[in-house]
Enzyme design. Structure first.
Site, PDB file in Angstrom:
ATOM      1  N   ALA A 254       2.110 -26.303 -15.748  1.00  0.00           N
ATOM      2  CA  ALA A 254       2.732 -25.502 -14.694  1.00  0.00           C
ATOM      3  C   ALA A 254       1.931 -25.606 -13.408  1.00  0.00           C
ATOM      4  CB  ALA A 254       2.820 -24.062 -15.149  1.00  0.00           C
ATOM      5  N   LYS A 255       2.624 -25.815 -12.311  1.00  0.00           N
ATOM      6  CA  LYS A 255       1.940 -25.911 -11.026  1.00  0.00           C
ATOM      7  C   LYS A 255       1.520 -24.534 -10.557  1.00  0.00           C
ATOM      8  CE  LYS A 255       3.211 -30.144  -8.791  1.00  0.00           C
ATOM      9  NZ  LYS A 255       3.436 -30.832  -7.573  1.00  0.00           N
ATOM     10  N   ARG A 256       2.447 -23.618 -10.663  1.00  0.00           N
ATOM     11  CA  ARG A 256       2.096 -22.265 -10.231  1.00  0.00           C
ATOM     12  C   ARG A 256       1.679 -21.487 -11.457  1.00  0.00           C
ATOM     13  NH1 ARG A 256       6.508 -23.907  -7.943  1.00  0.00           N
ATOM     14  NH2 ARG A 256       6.307 -24.603  -5.808  1.00  0.00           N
TER      15      ARG A 256
END
Ligand code: GLU
Length: 492
Positions: A254-256
């Site tokens: 996950a990027k965020r």
């Protein structure tokens, strides 16, 4: 030809490790060959711009040791290095117009409503409308009339409806697509800004980039970039598209949220050099499968042809192990400086033994921890003997039990009371003399003594090293406590 690579992040938030991996590989490709590594800030998407994100980019590259030879703060003659500044030079519009002249691009005046009525296709999970080349059929006069009255426009690439385009990726090999599959992507947006799709080609060419490393989410658009290179009559750079980084469950990291940014990992106590080492091995391995590398060793050994195409798994257990290996290899002074706050937190507590030698304790844990936050739990017994169960004295391999331990502690107590030399050596000699006289194995004596002075099953050092640090008074106090505990337990 001099190798020139670039890291081209968009300032949209934290530095995700997938991005840092691209930066690292670009840096290594350049430095392995004595080339130049450049930083370019891609901020054309103003809606995604995040305040402070540019500073994170600089901070991360600096901390990770990926020094750029050229960039916004270091002119190398190819600037400006920030796309929003490049726009002001008119470079993108100039090249877009050149494509229009060549019939490789065209003005499009279609409004929102018309675009909304177009056929859509799902590309990489996103629904996009497929442009139907409507404005390609406008006459020169119609186009000019529209421009003269200030009608909003975009500029689109004109892709042929027949034939194929082939491009080469260093890892994936030749990839051929039907031109009919290539949509007429927007090159210049209605606000006059270029899209990433156009800017990356113009910039990589004009900045004389030789190798482009980026995530494989760009793989499917690359034929369109290659068509732009062909239209201009330029030589495309070598492309290296990297496989996805996944979590342990093989899901995209996950990027965020999550904990996969460089700064999150630093906060979790990982060393910069371990993070860099770990990221280098996310998809790359050397010929001899060695795993521990300094940045200098990576520069020496990095060969991008050995990057794997399969997704790389972000394995925290492995990162922790690597971190431990880098801690072992650290110079003691630097280690101590970083360990001191953790040691103080655990050891400087009220009622603890005075004058604990933090340097000695630090030396004990240096080879045993994986991350610095492991320290407090490993050393807190020095400050305060934990409550422990008499059953801890029973050890099958050492052939000890409660009764044997009680006997041993009772017999060594007077020896340790009389002992003048409370050094590790002095204490060891005394206890070994007792072992010899008793005719038993070392562990038969050392296990109960270590248990009594630490109250722990696992300690970062042996009984006599621990006693040296605790000092005579505290050591004897703990041995007497052990005797008391065992006497009570044996009565039950
Ligand atoms: N600005 C793009 C990104 O951050 C760069 C992609 C590329 O390296 O070409 O994803």
């Amino acid at each position: 030809m001099k190798i020139r690579t670039r890291f081209a992040p968009s300032p949209t938030g934290k530095m995700h490790i997938g991005n840092l991996r691209s930066a690292l590989y670009e840096f290594l490709i350049a430095k392995h060959e004595g080339g130049d590594f450049m930083l370019r800030i891609e901020d054309t998407d103003q809606q995604r711009f995040v305040e402070g994100a540019t500073e994170i980019i600089y901070r991360t590259l600096d901390k990770a040791g990926l020094k750029h030879d050229e960039g916004p703060d270091k002119d190398g003659g190819f600037g400006p290095y920030v796309q929003s500044e490049r726009i002001k030079t008119g470079i993108y519009m100039k090249y877009a117009k050149e494509l229009i002249e060549k019939g490789e691009a065209y003005y499009c005046f279609c409004d929102k409503d018309r675009l909304a009525s177009l056929r859509t296709e799902v590309v990489e999970g996103k629904e996009i409308s497929v442009y139907d080349k409507h404005c390609l059929s406008l006459s020169k006069e119609e186009t000019e009339a529209n421009l003269a009255v200030g009608k909003p426009f975009v500029i689109r690439q004109n892709n042929p409806e027949e034939g194929t385009t082939t491009f080469h990726d260093e890892l994936y090999g030749d990839i051929t697509v039907e031109n009919a599959q290539l949509d007429d992507m927007i090159l210049i947006k209605s606000d006059g800004f270029p899209t990433y799709n156009f800017a990356n080609v113009v910039d990589d060419h004009t900045m004389e980039i030789t190798h482009v490393v980026r995530g494989n989410e760009y793989l499917s658009s690359s034929p369109k970039y290659v068509r732009l290179y062909e239209a201009f009559g330029w030589e495309p750079p070598k492309y290296v598209h990297l496989p996805l980084v996944t979590d342990e469950n093989h899901k995209k990291l996950a990027k965020r949220g999550g904990s996969s940014s460089f700064e999150d990992l630093l906060e979790q106590g990982f060393l910069t050099e371990a993070i860099v080492n770990f990221i280098a091995l996310l998809g790359w391995s050397p010929e001899d499968n060695r795993e521990i590398f300094t940045l200098e060793e990576l520069i020496r050994d990095f060969d991008y042809h050995r990057i794997s195409k399969s997704p790389a798994v972000f394995d925290v257990v492995k990162l922790r192990w690597m971190n431990g290996e880098h801690i072992k290899a650290m110079a003691f002074d630097r280690f101590y400086e970083m360990a001191e706050p953790y040691l103080k937190e655990a050891l400087l507590v009220e009622g603890g033994p005075p004058d604990l030698d933090l340097q000695k304790i630090a030396a004990m844990v240096k080879t045993r921890i994986e991350v610095f936050p492991d320290i407090p739990e490993m050393v807190d017994f020095f400050a305060k003997l934990p409550k422990y169960d008499a059953e801890m004295y029973t050890h099958k391999k050492m052939k000890t039990d409660r009764a044997s331990s009680l006997e041993v502690l009772q017999e060594v107590l007077p020896l340790l009371e009389a002992e003048e030399d409370y050094s590790n050596d002095g204490l060891y000699k005394t206890l070994m003399k007792y072992v010899e006289e008793k005719g038993c194995k070392n562990g038969y004596v050392m296990w109960p003594v270590r248990t009594a002075v630490s109250g722990k099953q696992m300690t970062p050092a042996g009984a006599t090293e621990i006693m040296e640090v605790l000092g005579k008074e505290e050591s004897l106090k703990r041995i007497r406590k052990g005797i008391e505990l065992l006497q009570n337990a044996c009565k039950e």
